[in-house]
Motif scaffolding. Structure first.
Motif, short mmCIF file in Angstrom:
data_model
loop_
_atom_site.label_atom_id
_atom_site.label_comp_id
_atom_site.label_asym_id
_atom_site.label_seq_id
_atom_site.Cartn_x
_atom_site.Cartn_y
_atom_site.Cartn_z
N ALA A 1 19.31 14.40 27.77
CA ALA A 1 19.78 15.75 27.51
C ALA A 1 19.93 16.52 28.82
CB ALA A 1 18.85 16.47 26.56
N ALA A 2 19.04 16.28 29.77
CA ALA A 2 19.10 17.00 31.04
C ALA A 2 20.35 16.62 31.83
CB ALA A 2 17.85 16.72 31.87
N VAL A 3 20.72 15.35 31.78
CA VAL A 3 21.93 14.92 32.49
C VAL A 3 23.15 15.56 31.86
CG1 VAL A 3 23.39 12.94 33.04
CG2 VAL A 3 20.91 12.75 33.26
N ARG A 4 23.20 15.56 30.53
CA ARG A 4 24.33 16.19 29.82
C ARG A 4 24.45 17.66 30.22
NH1 ARG A 4 26.62 15.21 24.38
NH2 ARG A 4 25.03 13.60 24.23
N GLU A 5 23.34 18.37 30.24
CA GLU A 5 23.36 19.78 30.61
C GLU A 5 23.81 19.97 32.06
OE1 GLU A 5 19.80 21.97 29.72
OE2 GLU A 5 19.63 20.99 27.76
N GLY A 6 23.30 19.13 32.96
CA GLY A 6 23.68 19.24 34.37
C GLY A 6 25.15 18.99 34.60
N VAL A 7 25.67 17.99 33.93
CA VAL A 7 27.09 17.65 34.08
C VAL A 7 27.97 18.75 33.49
CG1 VAL A 7 28.86 16.03 33.26
CG2 VAL A 7 26.73 15.16 34.19
N SER A 8 27.51 19.38 32.42
CA SER A 8 28.33 20.39 31.74
C SER A 8 28.63 21.60 32.62
CB SER A 8 27.67 20.84 30.44
OG SER A 8 26.51 21.60 30.72
N THR A 9 27.85 21.82 33.66
CA THR A 9 28.09 22.96 34.55
C THR A 9 29.07 22.64 35.68
OG1 THR A 9 26.22 22.41 35.99
CG2 THR A 9 25.76 23.84 34.10
N GLU A 10 29.40 21.35 35.83
CA GLU A 10 30.32 20.95 36.90
C GLU A 10 31.77 21.13 36.44
OE1 GLU A 10 29.47 19.93 39.99
OE2 GLU A 10 27.39 20.35 39.42
N PRO A 11 32.64 21.60 37.36
CA PRO A 11 34.05 21.76 36.98
C PRO A 11 34.74 20.40 36.87
CG PRO A 11 33.73 22.30 39.29
CD PRO A 11 32.36 22.05 38.72
N ASN A 12 35.62 20.28 35.88
CA ASN A 12 36.44 19.08 35.69
C ASN A 12 35.62 17.80 35.53
OD1 ASN A 12 38.84 20.59 35.91
ND2 ASN A 12 38.63 20.54 38.13
N VAL A 13 34.45 17.92 34.92
CA VAL A 13 33.59 16.76 34.68
C VAL A 13 33.19 16.79 33.21
CG1 VAL A 13 31.38 15.67 35.23
CG2 VAL A 13 32.70 16.77 37.04
N ALA A 14 33.19 15.62 32.59
CA ALA A 14 32.80 15.53 31.18
C ALA A 14 31.73 14.46 31.03
CB ALA A 14 34.01 15.18 30.31
N PHE A 15 30.72 14.75 30.25
CA PHE A 15 29.71 13.77 29.90
C PHE A 15 30.22 13.01 28.69
CE2 PHE A 15 25.98 12.28 27.62
CZ PHE A 15 25.24 11.72 28.63
N VAL A 16 30.28 11.71 28.78
CA VAL A 16 30.76 10.89 27.67
C VAL A 16 29.60 10.06 27.15
CG1 VAL A 16 32.38 9.09 26.99
CG2 VAL A 16 33.07 10.80 28.68
#
Length: 112
Positions: A1-16
């Motif tokens: 969950a922490a990785v998903r949250e961290g990635v969600s704040t990056e521009p043009n990046v999607a957690f799959v």
């Protein structure tokens, strides 16, 4: 969950996120632990879904939603699947040129 949250704040990046079907041939023997063709197809399908959800792609595969998606992923008999969307989501199946749901080989040297 922490990785998903961290990635969600990056521009043009999607957690799959994706699940490989338990009990099915999903991994190569060499190198061990790497997904085979079936696993690659599941990952690619989820990437397409993520890009479509973020409106990067205008069209994507017709796939089942919710609980039905998990049922289709784990389907054990391709011949019993009547819906094209379910067949496209099934780990061990593919839609043939005639529109039938048929088994998708794990490839050479697969392991369970």
């Amino acid at each position: 969950a922490a990785v998903r949250e961290g990635v969600s704040t990056e521009p043009n990046v999607a957690f799959v996120d994706f699940e490989l079907a338990p009990g099915q041939d999903m991994f190569q023997v060499k190198p061990p632990g790497h997904p085979n063709c079936r696993g690659d197809r599941i990952m690619a399908t989820q990437v397409l879904r993520a890009l479509f959800d973020r409106k990067v792609l205008g069209r994507t595969l017709a796939l089942p939603e919710g609980d039905r998606a998990g049922e289709c992923l784990r389907a054990a008999s391709c011949g019993d699947i009547a819906e094209k969307a379910c067949c496209q989501a099934a780990a061990i199946c593919r839609v043939d040129p005639d529109g039938n749901c048929v088994a998708y080989s794990p490839g050479v040297g697969a392991m369970t």
